[in-house]
Design an enzyme around this catalytic site. Structure first.
Site, PDB file in Angstrom:
ATOM      1  N   HIS A 104      21.557   6.306 -21.989  1.00 14.79           N
ATOM      2  CA  HIS A 104      21.694   6.274 -23.385  1.00 14.79           C
ATOM      3  C   HIS A 104      20.161   6.238 -23.836  1.00 14.79           C
ATOM      4  CE1 HIS A 104      22.812   4.393 -27.507  1.00 14.79           C
ATOM      5  NE2 HIS A 104      21.589   4.011 -27.434  1.00 14.79           N
ATOM      6  N   GLU A 105      19.337   5.486 -23.409  1.00 15.50           N
ATOM      7  CA  GLU A 105      17.725   5.376 -24.090  1.00 15.50           C
ATOM      8  C   GLU A 105      17.146   6.736 -23.560  1.00 15.50           C
ATOM      9  OE1 GLU A 105      16.892   3.328 -26.020  1.00 15.50           O
ATOM     10  OE2 GLU A 105      18.547   2.038 -25.885  1.00 15.50           O
ATOM     11  N   HIS A 145      17.881   9.062 -26.364  1.00 19.78           N
ATOM     12  CA  HIS A 145      16.637   8.882 -27.348  1.00 19.78           C
ATOM     13  C   HIS A 145      15.332   9.558 -26.748  1.00 19.78           C
ATOM     14  CE1 HIS A 145      18.736   6.417 -30.197  1.00 19.78           C
ATOM     15  NE2 HIS A 145      18.833   5.370 -29.225  1.00 19.78           N
ATOM     16  N   HIS A 203      15.470  13.189 -27.414  1.00 21.58           N
ATOM     17  CA  HIS A 203      15.168  13.393 -28.889  1.00 21.58           C
ATOM     18  C   HIS A 203      13.634  13.514 -29.339  1.00 21.58           C
ATOM     19  CE1 HIS A 203      17.319  12.500 -33.130  1.00 21.58           C
ATOM     20  NE2 HIS A 203      16.706  13.933 -33.070  1.00 21.58           N
TER      21      HIS A 203
END
Length: 691
Positions: free
Chosen positions: A476-477, A480, A483
């Protein structure tokens, strides 16, 4: 040489970063350097803003908007280092600076976005935008700047501006104190396990982690459980000592709610009132209306519609799960009623009975290093990225690691830093941040991105093992992080994760899907002692159990989202009894007594440590509607790594920053907006075709 020149020469925060790979000179930085660095950097941007606002020239995009974008370079550098350390490796001196600077930085921001002359220039350009020959990106930057000015109070009368400035400065101070109080409560608690009886039920990996935590705390030969999720959640899952589970759980639930110097309830009451006043000054009925106006959701009603749509099946599922746990307890002869500190313990037993799957069996196959490699390999297959670990680079803590990231042609993309282990100097949770963001306005600026986790650290010489949930958090991180790393824009305002709160979770939650791909697990889920891949039978059971306990996890999340929205739909009137309000809000939705909010209000850092997720905790669910649908797009091709689909994903989502309105960006990738159907199926709350 002037005093200012001398300051810049002596203070590493104000000098260009010349360390290898452009990293901040962490090892040369001391806490006493931050205040003078902030002072110098603030004065520098104030002079730049004054030059723009007071320019006798007619406003142009270059002399106003681009000049704004270029301003504050030193402040971005200083702030980037400071706020990352304040979260990941703080101390008393850094916390003192944090308290000192919070209102100062809020006041500085107000001085920019309430500057009447500056706003007139931006507004004049906005009104003539169709005639300026702007590129699509420039038009987006101009529109975003005008929106920021208006939402900061640029159009208010002088008295209203003065009051709004005071409100935002006070909110900044309160948010800082809130987060420091939570960290203090987390740091101060230790459940010391003295005897073998105290360790009853704990598997070897948890015993070893508790022994390592005790070693680091100077309690060699003993075991301690901390309030880090990586410590307390497995303890609640495995400990057969119900009295100790209750003791630890109550301490975990009571962070910020102990009636002492670190109690956060008065802070919350004041923050909620000030946020309501802020919204009222800006012409909105409630703070939720104000905050959501600049998101995909747009209105509180839209948020509540989604929350309610998922709440009903989630609550029903959780009630069935509770009944199964109660039956398990009775079968064991445990004459109890399931309480919140029992849920994880009995759920683990039910999962074992249904799926022949327990954490102690799974965890040896999830080594931290191998899951990092899995995340990197996924990024390589989707986006052509390569990661080369650095050995010689400046560190702010000995545990951090760093990698140089390059694209499929070998060109530099950026630097990725991983900070994986829990420690007393780090706030709880997991997050991504940037020491430097990508942009091209001032040169070919490559990003420096960090992921911060709170995994339990293994004993020296042993690999750190993760739960499947830990591995999902890492993916999940890292979503990010991608991104931020893949950002490909010209203007800093639009870079990376600078998107609306209910869109920013899409790249991260979407990335989680690739962890569950059998081809990834077969390759990277290998036993830490034998090196053997996860057995096919175990892999099948793991996949079959993905939605086990999903009613519980959905209910604890949704409860926090409901309370967040309820608090911020409150009008600016009357005193707020935080405990009573939380209780009433949960009673209204029919919260099961056996489950508590994932983040109780007194330690709800997402909402009260700053303004980021206030009225916005729903964003994880909103983005999950998008991510469930987006991964379906890959599944429809028959290839989870379909390169054409990955290229579209990179172009319109991961590298696009805030170039487009979020809904437009998603439609560009998928061709349409999604419905919640795929989300309900993904969470196991509906059957495919019946959502």
């Amino acid at each position: 040489m002037t005093a200012s020149d001398q300051t810049q020469t002596d203070n590493p925060l104000l000098r260009p970063w010349t360390a290898p790979h452009g990293l901040p000179p962490f090892e040369s930085i001391t806490p006493d350097q931050f205040s003078p660095a902030f002072t110098t950097a603030l004065a520098e941007q104030q002079a730049e803003i004054a030059a723009i606002a007071e320019s006798p020239e007619e406003p142009t995009f270059a002399n106003t908007v681009e000049a704004l974008e270029r301003s504050g370079a030193a402040l971005k550098r200083v702030g980037g280092v400071f706020f990352n350390l304040a979260g990941s490796h703080t101390n008393d001196a850094i916390q003192a600076v944090e308290r000192e600077m919070a209102p100062v930085l809020a006041k500085h921001r107000n001085s920019i976005f309430m500057n009447e002359a500056l706003f007139r220039r931006v507004d004049a350009l906005y009104n003539e935008r169709e005639n300026l020959g702007l590129t699509a990106e420039q038009a987006r930057v101009l529109e975003r700047y005008r929106t920021i000015f208006v939402r900061a109070g640029a159009q208010l009368a002088p008295d209203e501006k003065k009051r709004l400035a005071a409100v935002t400065e006070r909110l900044a101070s309160l948010g800082t104190q809130f987060s420091q109080n939570v960290l203090a409560d987390e740091k101060s608690y230790r459940l010391i396990l003295e005897t073998e009886e105290d360790l009853a039920g704990l598997p070897s990996f948890l015993r070893e982690a508790a022994a390592q935590a005790a070693e680091e705390a100077g309690l060699t030969g003993r075991h301690i459980i901390t309030l880090s999720r990586s410590s307390i959640e497995p303890f609640l899952q495995f400990s057969s000592r119900r009295d100790l589970r209750e003791q630890a759980f109550k301490a975990w639930a009571a962070r910020g709610d102990n009636g002492n110097a670190t109690d956060n309830k008065a802070i919350i009451a004041e923050m909620v009132a000030l946020r309501a006043e802020r919204a009222e000054l800006l012409g909105y009925d409630t703070f939720a209306d104000f905050k959501l106006a600049d998101t995909m959701a747009k209105t509180p009603d839209a948020v509540l519609t989604l929350l309610n749509e998922v709440w009903t099946p989630a609550r029903s599922r959780a009630q069935k799960e509770r009944d199964a746990l109660q039956a398990q307890a009775q079968m064991r002869g445990d004459n109890i009623e399931i309480a919140p500190w029992d849920w994880r313990y009995y759920a683990d037993q039910v999962r074992m009975a249904r799926h022949n799957l327990d954490e102690a069996t799974i965890k040896p196959y999830f080594q931290l290093d191998r899951i990092i490699d899995a995340a990197f390999d996924t990024a390589h297959r989707l986006f052509g990225l390569t990661f080369r670990e650095l050995q010689d680079f400046p560190r702010y803590h000995p545990d951090i690691r760093a990698w140089q990231v390059t694209d499929d042609e070998g060109a530099p993309v950026g630097i990725f830093i991983g900070d994986y282990f829990a420690r007393g100097s780090k706030r709880s949770g997991a997050w991504m941040s940037a020491f430097r963001s990508q942009e091209r306005l001032t040169g070919d600026i490559r990003p420096i991105i960090v992921n911060v986790m709170n995994f339990a650290k293994a004993a020296p010489g042993e690999p750190s093992l993760l739960s499947f949930d830990d591995a999902r958090t890492l993916f999940h991180e890292f979503g990010h992080a991608l991104h931020g790393l893949l950002s490909n824009v010209t203007y800093p305002l639009l870079a990376g994760t600078s998107v609306s709160t209910d869109f920013v979770e899409l790249p991260s939650q979407l990335y989680e899907h690739w962890l569950s791909q059998p081809e990834i697990l077969r390759r990277y889920a290998t036993h830490y002692r034998t090196g053997e891949p996860i057995p096919e039978a175990l892999l099948e059971r793991l996949m079959a159990a993905r939605n086990f306990n999903q009613g519980f996890s959905t209910v604890e999340y949704l409860a926090s989202a409901f309370v967040d929205i309820d608090l911020h739909r409150r009008k600016h009137s009357g005193d707020l009894d935080v405990s009573a309000f939380e209780k009433e809000s949960l009673e209204r939705i029919g919260m099961p007594r056996e489950i508590i909010m994932r983040h109780r209000t007194p330690h709800f850092a997402h909402v009260f440590s700053g303004d980021g997720y206030s009225s916005g905790y729903y964003s994880y669910l909103w983005s999950e509607v998008l991510d469930a649908d987006a991964f379906t797009a890959f599944e429809e091709t028959g290839d989870a790594f379909n390169r054409d689909m990955a290229d579209k994903l990179k172009r319109f989502i991961y590298s696009a920053g805030n170039l487009r309105d979020p809904a437009e960006a998603y439609r560009a990738f998928r061709g349409r907006l999604p419905t919640p159907d795929a989300l309900l199926v993904k969470r196991g709350l509906a059957v495919a075709g019946e959502a």
